[in-house]
Design a protein around this motif. Structure first.
Motif, mmCIF file in Angstrom:
data_model
loop_
_atom_site.group_PDB
_atom_site.id
_atom_site.type_symbol
_atom_site.label_atom_id
_atom_site.label_comp_id
_atom_site.label_asym_id
_atom_site.label_seq_id
_atom_site.Cartn_x
_atom_site.Cartn_y
_atom_site.Cartn_z
ATOM 1 N N ASP A 132 4.391 8.292 10.158
ATOM 2 C CA ASP A 132 4.225 7.640 11.400
ATOM 3 C C ASP A 132 4.874 6.189 11.227
ATOM 4 O OD1 ASP A 132 3.073 9.598 13.172
ATOM 5 O OD2 ASP A 132 1.290 9.468 12.025
ATOM 6 N N ALA A 133 4.570 5.484 10.063
ATOM 7 C CA ALA A 133 5.147 4.216 9.957
ATOM 8 C C ALA A 133 6.536 4.122 10.011
ATOM 9 C CB ALA A 133 4.381 3.827 8.566
ATOM 10 N N ILE A 134 7.050 5.125 9.377
ATOM 11 C CA ILE A 134 8.647 4.831 9.286
ATOM 12 C C ILE A 134 9.139 5.096 10.772
ATOM 13 C CG2 ILE A 134 10.755 6.299 8.700
ATOM 14 C CD1 ILE A 134 9.178 6.836 5.969
ATOM 15 N N ALA A 192 2.933 -8.276 4.603
ATOM 16 C CA ALA A 192 2.208 -7.846 5.940
ATOM 17 C C ALA A 192 1.743 -9.108 6.704
ATOM 18 C CB ALA A 192 1.423 -6.608 5.923
ATOM 19 N N ARG A 193 0.991 -9.994 6.026
ATOM 20 C CA ARG A 193 0.331 -10.897 6.597
ATOM 21 C C ARG A 193 1.395 -12.092 7.026
ATOM 22 N NH1 ARG A 193 -3.636 -10.390 2.583
ATOM 23 N NH2 ARG A 193 -2.424 -11.670 1.048
ATOM 24 N N ALA A 194 2.490 -12.363 5.997
ATOM 25 C CA ALA A 194 3.346 -13.268 6.564
ATOM 26 C C ALA A 194 4.281 -12.842 7.667
ATOM 27 C CB ALA A 194 4.242 -13.393 5.270
ATOM 28 N N VAL A 220 5.521 -1.845 6.932
ATOM 29 C CA VAL A 220 5.536 -2.467 5.720
ATOM 30 C C VAL A 220 4.870 -1.147 4.918
ATOM 31 C CG1 VAL A 220 4.337 -3.854 3.870
ATOM 32 C CG2 VAL A 220 5.123 -4.735 5.853
ATOM 33 N N LEU A 221 5.487 -0.688 3.869
ATOM 34 C CA LEU A 221 4.832 0.614 3.263
ATOM 35 C C LEU A 221 4.233 0.167 1.922
ATOM 36 C CD1 LEU A 221 7.613 3.212 3.633
ATOM 37 C CD2 LEU A 221 5.406 2.963 5.041
ATOM 38 N N GLY A 222 2.972 0.150 1.645
ATOM 39 C CA GLY A 222 2.403 -0.252 0.460
ATOM 40 C C GLY A 222 1.599 -1.726 0.779
ATOM 41 N N VAL A 235 1.729 -1.089 9.472
ATOM 42 C CA VAL A 235 1.319 -0.843 8.036
ATOM 43 C C VAL A 235 1.071 0.600 7.715
ATOM 44 C CG1 VAL A 235 0.989 -3.312 7.758
ATOM 45 C CG2 VAL A 235 -0.775 -1.819 8.409
ATOM 46 N N TRP A 236 1.344 0.759 6.611
ATOM 47 C CA TRP A 236 0.800 2.147 5.840
ATOM 48 C C TRP A 236 0.335 2.039 4.234
ATOM 49 C CZ3 TRP A 236 2.290 4.926 1.773
ATOM 50 C CH2 TRP A 236 1.558 6.112 1.562
ATOM 51 N N ASN A 237 -0.708 2.559 4.020
ATOM 52 C CA ASN A 237 -1.009 2.434 2.591
ATOM 53 C C ASN A 237 -1.751 3.663 2.285
ATOM 54 O OD1 ASN A 237 -1.085 0.934 0.173
ATOM 55 N ND2 ASN A 237 -3.081 1.173 0.137
ATOM 56 N N ARG A 238 -1.256 4.406 0.999
ATOM 57 C CA ARG A 238 -1.978 5.673 0.591
ATOM 58 C C ARG A 238 -3.334 5.544 0.708
ATOM 59 N NH1 ARG A 238 -1.022 7.019 -5.844
ATOM 60 N NH2 ARG A 238 -2.064 5.098 -5.869
#
Ligand SMILES: NC(=O)c1ccc[n+]([C@@H]2O[C@H](COP(=O)([O-])OP(=O)(O)OC[C@H]3O[C@@H](n4cnc5c(N)ncnc54)[C@H](OP(=O)(O)O)[C@@H]3O)[C@@H](O)[C@H]2O)c1
Length: 289
Positions: A54-56, A18-20, A7-9, A30-33
């Motif tokens: 890395d997330a991709i 992401a939680r679901a 999940v990006l964002g 997961v990744w977030n800016r």
């Protein structure tokens, strides 16, 4: 097919997605800016990637849920050469043309593109009350559907990449026009010295006609047949004149009401005043005729 997913964002919606996925037992990266937003998900078992690249790399299924299309491109473009063979499910709100551009752009990376539109708010995600529309690469959607099912009910609406966005935007048109009507009605009532509570008590009487009306209008528009058996365009125009006049007396904006009244007047001038209101869909759909 592995059920690894990225999940990006991690705004309110990305975090809910992401939680679901984690709740359903899918290994989730997961990744977030802004990295701090990943902390609570790490404690739920998410792998936190240090970079978007890395997330991709971590999963065959990439779910993007970012502010807008520009943010999606900003995140994905530096990793174009990592996307081959992956499926990108973009749950970021887009315009139909942006979804089509995304499809063309992602095709050049060798990845498969599914555009999604989330119709329901964050608390519904992962429950039976969610609804996500999907469009684009149907084979990619079907192959990842067992993982995407964790987000809640989904509906594939077509292989045209903009199809989910088009339907979502039409429904948002209905939603925001209704919210605008509510706001305007409360302002008009207030100008007349009526309490908001009195309006709210009777508002459901007005609103409850809309679901049946939607079904009836859809049937009549598809049939091209608009009987004035329940009410006519001439009657509606007269009624709209009342509301417009009172709004004008109080100096309130009359834009949305006038637009509808003018469509009704156009239909009357064309000899369709005895038709039912569903004919106005044709009038509004062909401006300038
Ligand atoms: N919330 C809802 O109930 C709901 C319902 C239906 C659809 N949606 C759609 O879901 C999408 C996400 O919504 P949201 O509620 O989670 O919050 P949002 O405020 O629309 O998006 C926040 C996310 O976008 C990221 N972002 C913004 N600009 C970025 C950039 N230039 N580069 C990288 N990341 C960027 C933010 O990162 P930072 O944390 O670093 O700022 C954060 O992860 C939107 O398209 C929204 O329309 C939301």
């Amino acid at each position: 097919m592995t059920d690894q997913v990225t999940v990006l964002g991690l705004g309110p919606m990305g975090s809910a997605l992401a939680r679901a996925l984690l709740d359903a037992g899918h290994p989730t990266t997961v990744w977030n800016r802004t990295p701090a937003k990943a902390e609570s998900l790490a404690s739920l078992g998410a792998s936190v990637a240090p970079t978007a690249a890395d997330a991709i790399d971590a999963a065959p299924l990439i779910v993007a849920c970012l502010r807008d299309t520009t943010a999606v491109r900003t995140v994905l473009e530096p990793s174009m050469d990592r996307l081959a063979g992956k499926t990108v499910v973009n749950l970021t709100s887009t315009l139909p043309r942006q979804a089509r551009d995304d499809a063309r752009w992602l095709a050049r990376t060798g990845s498969r593109h599914v555009d999604g539109a989330i119709l329901t708010p964050t608390p519904t995600i992962g429950t039976a009350h969610a609804l996500v529309l999907y469009a684009g690469d149907e084979a990619a959607y079907r192959s990842h559907q067992p993982v995407l099912a964790a987000l809640g009910p989904g509906r594939f609406v077509g292989t045209e990449p903009g199809a989910a966005s088009s339907l979502d935007t039409a429904l948002l048109d209905l939603f925001w026009s209704s919210v605008g009507g509510l706001i305007h009605a409360l302002a008009l009532a207030s100008a007349e010295g009526i309490t908001p509570r009195d309006v709210a008590a009777l508002a459901p009487l007005m609103l409850q006609v809309l679901p049946d009306m939607a079904a009836r209008f859809a049937e009549r528009v598809e049939a091209g047949h608009h009987p004035g058996d329940r009410s006519t365009i001439t009657s509606a125009a007269a009624n709209l004149d009342h509301v417009i006049e009172l709004a004008a007396q109080h100096g309130l904006d009359q834009g949305a009401l006038t637009a509808l009244r003018d469509a009704a007047r156009q239909a009357i001038a064309a000899g369709r005043g005895d038709d039912g209101l569903s004919h106005l869909v044709e009038v509004v759909a062909t401006p300038g005729t």
